[in-house]
Design an enzyme around this catalytic site. Structure first.
Site, PDB file in Angstrom:
ATOM      1  N   ARG A 107       0.807  -1.242  -0.033  1.00 37.49           N
ATOM      2  CA  ARG A 107       0.182  -0.035  -0.061  1.00 37.49           C
ATOM      3  C   ARG A 107       0.975   1.023  -0.095  1.00 37.49           C
ATOM      4  O   ARG A 107       0.410   2.246  -0.168  1.00 37.49           O
ATOM      5  CB  ARG A 107      -0.776   0.057   1.084  1.00 37.49           C
ATOM      6  CG  ARG A 107      -2.113  -0.854   1.108  1.00 37.49           C
ATOM      7  CD  ARG A 107      -2.547  -1.493   2.554  1.00 37.49           C
ATOM      8  NE  ARG A 107      -1.942  -2.320   3.216  1.00 37.49           N
ATOM      9  CZ  ARG A 107      -2.608  -2.708   4.413  1.00 37.49           C
ATOM     10  NH1 ARG A 107      -3.482  -2.503   5.027  1.00 37.49           N
ATOM     11  NH2 ARG A 107      -1.599  -3.756   5.070  1.00 37.49           N
ATOM     12  N   ARG A 166      52.728  37.233  -6.705  1.00 33.58           N
ATOM     13  CA  ARG A 166      51.989  37.548  -7.951  1.00 33.58           C
ATOM     14  C   ARG A 166      52.818  38.375  -8.748  1.00 33.58           C
ATOM     15  O   ARG A 166      53.902  38.798  -8.330  1.00 33.58           O
ATOM     16  CB  ARG A 166      50.738  38.503  -7.054  1.00 33.58           C
ATOM     17  CG  ARG A 166      51.330  39.717  -6.571  1.00 33.58           C
ATOM     18  CD  ARG A 166      50.074  40.386  -5.870  1.00 33.58           C
ATOM     19  NE  ARG A 166      50.600  41.740  -5.451  1.00 33.58           N
ATOM     20  CZ  ARG A 166      50.407  42.217  -4.056  1.00 33.58           C
ATOM     21  NH1 ARG A 166      49.345  41.426  -3.303  1.00 33.58           N
ATOM     22  NH2 ARG A 166      50.940  43.131  -3.598  1.00 33.58           N
ATOM     23  N   LYS A 187       8.699  -1.639   3.730  1.00 34.68           N
ATOM     24  CA  LYS A 187       8.047  -0.717   4.439  1.00 34.68           C
ATOM     25  C   LYS A 187       8.858  -0.432   5.816  1.00 34.68           C
ATOM     26  O   LYS A 187       8.896   0.801   6.028  1.00 34.68           O
ATOM     27  CB  LYS A 187       6.744  -1.335   4.763  1.00 34.68           C
ATOM     28  CG  LYS A 187       6.013  -0.647   5.738  1.00 34.68           C
ATOM     29  CD  LYS A 187       4.374  -0.733   5.735  1.00 34.68           C
ATOM     30  CE  LYS A 187       4.109  -2.102   6.075  1.00 34.68           C
ATOM     31  NZ  LYS A 187       2.607  -2.284   6.535  1.00 34.68           N
ATOM     32  N   ASN A 223       0.570   2.046   7.117  1.00 30.27           N
ATOM     33  CA  ASN A 223       0.390   1.301   5.808  1.00 30.27           C
ATOM     34  C   ASN A 223       0.276   2.166   4.531  1.00 30.27           C
ATOM     35  O   ASN A 223       0.281   1.676   3.328  1.00 30.27           O
ATOM     36  CB  ASN A 223      -1.054   0.662   5.898  1.00 30.27           C
ATOM     37  CG  ASN A 223      -1.161  -0.452   6.712  1.00 30.27           C
ATOM     38  OD1 ASN A 223      -0.197  -1.164   7.119  1.00 30.27           O
ATOM     39  ND2 ASN A 223      -2.196  -0.597   7.622  1.00 30.27           N
ATOM     40  N   GLU A 238     -11.035  -9.204  11.254  1.00 29.22           N
ATOM     41  CA  GLU A 238     -10.302  -8.254  10.292  1.00 29.22           C
ATOM     42  C   GLU A 238     -11.335  -7.428   9.653  1.00 29.22           C
ATOM     43  O   GLU A 238     -12.361  -8.005   9.398  1.00 29.22           O
ATOM     44  CB  GLU A 238      -9.434  -9.177   9.236  1.00 29.22           C
ATOM     45  CG  GLU A 238      -8.115  -9.615   9.868  1.00 29.22           C
ATOM     46  CD  GLU A 238      -7.342  -8.656  10.460  1.00 29.22           C
ATOM     47  OE1 GLU A 238      -6.736  -7.915   9.827  1.00 29.22           O
ATOM     48  OE2 GLU A 238      -6.969  -8.974  11.922  1.00 29.22           O
TER      49      GLU A 238
HETATM   50  C1  UD1 Z   1      -2.333  -6.417  11.044  1.00 29.87           C
HETATM   51  C2  UD1 Z   1      -3.416  -7.178  11.733  1.00 29.87           C
HETATM   52  C3  UD1 Z   1      -4.588  -6.292  12.096  1.00 29.87           C
HETATM   53  C4  UD1 Z   1      -4.057  -5.222  13.126  1.00 29.87           C
HETATM   54  C5  UD1 Z   1      -3.129  -4.423  12.398  1.00 29.87           C
HETATM   55  C6  UD1 Z   1      -2.287  -3.281  13.207  1.00 29.87           C
HETATM   56  C7  UD1 Z   1      -3.250  -9.439  10.991  1.00 29.87           C
HETATM   57  C8  UD1 Z   1      -3.882 -10.326   9.783  1.00 29.87           C
HETATM   58  N1  UD1 Z   1      -3.892  -8.259  11.024  1.00 29.87           N
HETATM   59  O1  UD1 Z   1      -2.992  -5.953   9.871  1.00 29.87           O
HETATM   60  O2  UD1 Z   1      -5.545  -7.195  13.023  1.00 29.87           O
HETATM   61  O3  UD1 Z   1      -5.232  -4.404  13.389  1.00 29.87           O
HETATM   62  O4  UD1 Z   1      -1.967  -5.279  11.926  1.00 29.87           O
HETATM   63  O5  UD1 Z   1      -1.386  -2.609  12.741  1.00 29.87           O
HETATM   64  O6  UD1 Z   1      -2.218  -9.845  11.478  1.00 29.87           O
HETATM   65  N2  UD1 Z   1       4.231  -9.396   7.870  1.00 29.87           N
HETATM   66  C9  UD1 Z   1       5.309 -10.437   7.904  1.00 29.87           C
HETATM   67  N3  UD1 Z   1       5.189 -11.349   6.983  1.00 29.87           N
HETATM   68  C10 UD1 Z   1       4.075 -11.434   6.336  1.00 29.87           C
HETATM   69  C11 UD1 Z   1       3.004 -10.262   6.461  1.00 29.87           C
HETATM   70  C12 UD1 Z   1       3.288  -9.318   7.335  1.00 29.87           C
HETATM   71  O7  UD1 Z   1       6.327 -10.185   8.299  1.00 29.87           O
HETATM   72  O8  UD1 Z   1       3.488 -12.519   5.563  1.00 29.87           O
HETATM   73  C13 UD1 Z   1       4.703  -8.185   8.910  1.00 29.87           C
HETATM   74  C14 UD1 Z   1       4.643  -6.780   7.769  1.00 29.87           C
HETATM   75  O9  UD1 Z   1       5.998  -6.358   7.641  1.00 29.87           O
HETATM   76  C15 UD1 Z   1       4.062  -5.881   8.945  1.00 29.87           C
HETATM   77  C16 UD1 Z   1       3.449  -6.652  10.035  1.00 29.87           C
HETATM   78  O10 UD1 Z   1       3.710  -8.189   9.797  1.00 29.87           O
HETATM   79  O11 UD1 Z   1       5.398  -5.224   9.799  1.00 29.87           O
HETATM   80  C17 UD1 Z   1       2.007  -6.408   9.968  1.00 29.87           C
HETATM   81  O12 UD1 Z   1       1.502  -6.795   8.460  1.00 29.87           O
HETATM   82  P1  UD1 Z   1       0.370  -5.855   7.787  1.00 29.87           P
HETATM   83  O13 UD1 Z   1       0.253  -6.514   6.274  1.00 29.87           O
HETATM   84  O14 UD1 Z   1       0.797  -4.372   7.651  1.00 29.87           O
HETATM   85  O15 UD1 Z   1      -0.755  -6.259   8.757  1.00 29.87           O
HETATM   86  P2  UD1 Z   1      -2.082  -5.041   8.666  1.00 29.87           P
HETATM   87  O16 UD1 Z   1      -2.859  -5.430   7.429  1.00 29.87           O
HETATM   88  O17 UD1 Z   1      -1.762  -3.835   8.969  1.00 29.87           O
HETATM   89 CA    CA Z   2       0.384  -2.723   8.895  1.00 27.79          CA
END
Ligand code: UD1
Ligand code: CA
Length: 477
Positions: free
Chosen positions: A27, A456, A34, A243, A170
């Site tokens: 995003r 000079r 990120k 995000n 979620e």
């Molecule tokens: C997540 C939570 C949501 C919460 C929000 C708070 C889940 C499913 N949802 O959503 O409930 O309100 O955080 O900020 O967890 N990451 C990994 N590996 C992956 C995917 C993500 O390491 O495969 C890391 C990302 O780099 C990030 C963190 O996990 O630092 C959160 O992932 P992100 O995709 O931002 O989750 P949100 O959609 O924000």
């Molecule tokens: Ca997040």
């Protein structure tokens, strides 16, 4: 952390911190991972590591890396944390699955999100204490921001007198009534390791993103009869995630406003603080004044009674007391001693050491230049690889020729010397104490103490030359 004797559970350190930082951050629409985007002059991940470092030693911090893993590792490896690889990013639940081997020796783990950077150590401590006193399998840090859109929501048990939680839902899975829930999941949790690792394997990707959600563990643990509780952060602003670029910029503003507030509470005057960019680790003594549009970056330290005028940018510098930096100066990796005057429009490049009461005037550039007490270079000068003694005066337009096309050489000027305007000093060259250099000289040989050097062409004056020329021209017509 001290080793604990086990009571049937694996023996090991009590608490590990796992930071999820493998995601791409789609995003953000950015090529940079990120967690390496910066707020307050520091990557998001570095803020999270710093907060975690207050609870456990760096060796007990595991950062989950995946997207551009090498770049992320390189950016924070100096902090001494451990890394876990999540080669394919299949969701936050999958991220923790990848950390299984790393954390199974710990009784508890605290899971943090690499993109929730404003979290304070006190709040993490609160989560950890609550988790222990509640004897919970999972403790979720929550908050109630004005606008909960985009976050997972906390489905509490119906009774209001318990901190227990039924599930995390979620955003995309919210049903009618659940839309009105304002309590959000911060993405920060404490877990007992054993029940977590059991239920992690039960996760399915049956959801809007086709990912394994760590948030689903809450419902799974509940179904297994485990205790899942929530504790709310005092300030929602501390758990906001980033995000999108707009959210990042908002977090940056929050952090900088807090920095400015802290400095002002400690006696620093910041005129129009919203226009100043001050990094989180900057230190300033009381009674110093920052004018509007000043930038203070990195590990800059400024003493007391200084004035930094508008549009100056100071990065990783140390300034003493009573220093005046006039408008639009650029200072990097340099030191400025008490009472010095800089600018306007001066450029101190790395390695400049400006002595007590020294003056660096307009359009003066220094690099690896040391000026002694009271030395002056007031106008239009380049001083590179130079040592300039106390009380020496450098005239307008003086240039140290420090580069021969292949190597850099040093210019040494003693104390109380006088270098006339528009002189070029071809390094390596030494001008000793009290020597004078005639204006416009090109100095290629050392000048002994107290001598006058003039290098000079001699002036030739032809009396009546103009009239003679006019006469010659008339004749030709
Ligand atoms: C997540 C939570 C949501 C919460 C929000 C708070 C889940 C499913 N949802 O959503 O409930 O309100 O955080 O900020 O967890 N990451 C990994 N590996 C992956 C995917 C993500 O390491 O495969 C890391 C990302 O780099 C990030 C963190 O996990 O630092 C959160 O992932 P992100 O995709 O931002 O989750 P949100 O959609 O924000
Ligand atoms: Ca997040």
């Amino acid at each position: 952390m001290s080793k604990q004797v086990s009571d049937g559970q694996p023996q090991g350190a009590k608490l590990a911190v796992v930071i999820m930082a493998a995601g791409k951050g789609t995003r953000l629409k950015s090529r940079r991972p990120k967690v390496l985007h910066e707020i307050g002059g520091k990557p998001l991940l570095a803020h999270v590591i710093a907060a975690a470092g207050h609870l456990v030693t760096r060796g007990d911090i595991f950062v989950i890396v995946g997207h551009q893993a090498e770049r992320v590792r390189a950016a924070v490896s100096a902090s001494g944390v451990q890394f876990v690889e999540q080669a394919e990013q299949r969701g936050t639940g999958h991220a923790i699955q990848c950390a299984r081997a790393a954390v199974q020796g710990y009784r508890n783990i605290l899971v943090l999100s690499g993109d929730v950077p404003l979290i304070r150590p006190e709040t993490l401590e609160k989560v950890w204490q609550f988790h222990q006193s509640e004897k919970a399998a999972m403790t979720i840090l929550t908050a109630a921001p004005e606008d909960p859109t985009g976050y997972g929501r906390i489905l509490r048990k119906r009774h209001h007198d318990t901190p227990e939680v039924e599930a995390i839902i979620e955003q995309k899975a919210l049903t009618g009534e659940q839309q009105s829930i304002r309590e959000i999941n911060s993405g920060i949790y404490a877990f007992q390791t054993a029940p977590l690792l059991t239920d992690l394997d039960k996760l399915t990707a049956n959801n809007a993103h086709g990912e394994l959600y760590l948030t689903d563990v809450a419902g799974l643990l509940r179904a297994a009869g485990e205790r899942v509780v929530a504790v709310q952060a005092a300030e929602a602003s501390e758990v906001l995630g980033a995000n999108t670029i707009a959210e990042l910029v908002a977090l940056d503003a929050t952090l900088r406003a807090a920095t400015a507030k802290r400095l002002m509470a400690a006696g620093v005057t910041i005129l129009r603080p919203d226009t100043c960019v001050i990094d989180a680790e900057v230190e300033i003594e009381p009674d110093t004044i920052l004018e509007p549009y000043v930038q203070l970056l990195g590990h800059t330290r400024i003493g007391t009674d200084c004035r930094i005028r508008s549009y100056s940018v100071i990065e990783n510098c140390t300034l003493g007391n009573d220093v005046l930096v006039r408008q639009a100066c650029v200072l990097a990796e340099s030191t400025v001693a008490d009472g010095a005057r800089i600018g306007p429009f001066a450029h101190l490049r790395p390695g400049s050491e400006i002595g007590e009461d020294a003056h660096i005037g307009n359009f003066v550039e220094t690099k690896k230049a040391r000026l002694g007490k009271g030395a002056k270079a007031n106008h239009l000068t380049y001083l590179g690889d130079a040592e300039i003694g106390a009380g020496t005066n450098i005239g307008a337009g003086v240039i140290t020729c420090n580069y021969d096309g292949a190597h850099k050489h040093t210019t040494r000027i003693g104390e109380r010397a006088f270098v006339g305007s528009d002189s070029t000093l071809v390094a390596p060259v030494t001008i000793e104490d009290g020597a004078y250099i005639g204006a416009g000289s090109c100095i290629t040989k050392d000048v002994p103490a107290g001598a006058l050097a003039v290098g000079r062409a001699r002036q030739v004056t032809k009396e009546g030359w103009a009239a003679a020329r006019q006469a010659r021209q008339k004749k030709q017509e």
